[in-house]
Scaffold this active site. Structure first.
Site, short mmCIF file in Angstrom:
data_model
loop_
_atom_site.label_atom_id
_atom_site.label_comp_id
_atom_site.label_asym_id
_atom_site.label_seq_id
_atom_site.Cartn_x
_atom_site.Cartn_y
_atom_site.Cartn_z
CB CYS A 77 3.34 0.20 -2.35
SG CYS A 77 3.00 1.38 -3.68
CG HIS A 167 0.81 2.05 1.24
ND1 HIS A 167 2.10 2.18 1.72
CD2 HIS A 167 0.85 2.49 -0.04
CE1 HIS A 167 2.88 2.68 0.77
NE2 HIS A 167 2.13 2.89 -0.30
CD GLU A 169 1.90 0.11 4.74
OE1 GLU A 169 1.26 -0.88 4.32
OE2 GLU A 169 2.49 0.91 3.99
N1 GLN Z 1 5.99 4.70 -6.98
C1 GLN Z 1 6.82 4.03 -6.04
C2 GLN Z 1 7.90 3.21 -6.74
O1 GLN Z 1 7.89 3.07 -7.91
C3 GLN Z 1 6.02 3.15 -5.10
C4 GLN Z 1 5.09 4.00 -4.27
C5 GLN Z 1 4.77 3.45 -2.92
O2 GLN Z 1 5.43 2.58 -2.37
N2 GLN Z 1 3.74 4.02 -2.34
O3 GLN Z 1 8.75 2.69 -6.10
#
Ligand code: GLN
Length: 189
Positions: A77, A167, A169
């Protein structure tokens, strides 16, 4: 083998637990000198803008780029955003470790966060937690798409590196953490 989890911000502890479940030792990385101790590094989910500020504060930008030239990195992410070559919406500096262009917070308000099944290229499904996730808008030639969701790549691999827009994890399926360990073993020769 020792895994490093970048522990400046975000859900680094969940990654640490995932590797510990697999019996692999993990160290939380906050400083440049710790990078020389680890065989692979995870950049967790969180807030990429905040993580980037802390990376600058700790003078970690060049050491992280350099680490990626030598060792496997797994970004999830916000971590995938940091690994990308190009970041849009808005444009943001990144490490340029994987040849992908990403758009941040790209699912918009309606699908802020969701748990859903994504399709793996080996024909199986994988449960995936998306939280204000980015979308991978383009991939370079050397990038393999390992999973898609609604026609967008959500898990990609380039050489020794791995990036997921969700995610892994936060679910109990450890296939991706195991895949990362395989990459580290391959890199160790
Ligand atoms: N929206 C976050 C970003 O732009 C990422 C979100 C996440 O890691 N769950 O960094």
């Amino acid at each position: 083998m020792l895994i490093g989890v970048l522990a400046l911000q975000g859900d680094f502890e969940a990654h640490q637990k995932a590797f510990q479940e697999l019996g692999v030792p993990v160290v939380q990385v906050r400083q440049k000198n710790q990078l020389s101790l680890v065989d692979g590094l995870v950049i967790p989910g969180g807030e990429s803008t905040t993580m980037l500020k802390l990376i600058h504060l700790e003078n970690l930008l060049d050491p992280l780029k350099d680490f990626g030239l030598r060792r496997p990195v797994f970004g999830t992410c916000a971590g995938a955003i940091l690994l990308a070559n190009e970041v849009h919406h808005p444009e943001q500096e990144s490490l340029g470790i994987i040849d992908i262009a990403v758009e941040r917070n790209a699912y918009g308000r309606q699908v802020h966060s969701q748990v859903t099944k994504v399709q793996m290229s080996d024909g199986t499904d994988l449960e995936a937690v998306f939280i204000r996730a980015p979308i991978i808008r383009s991939v370079g030639q050397g990038v393999h798409i390992l999973a898609t969701h609604t026609d967008n790549p959500v898990l990609v691999e380039q050489g020794r590196h791995l990036a997921a827009t969700f995610h892994p994890e936060l679910t109990s399926d450890r296939r991706l953490h195991k895949r990362f360990l395989d990459k580290i073993r391959a890199c160790q020769g």
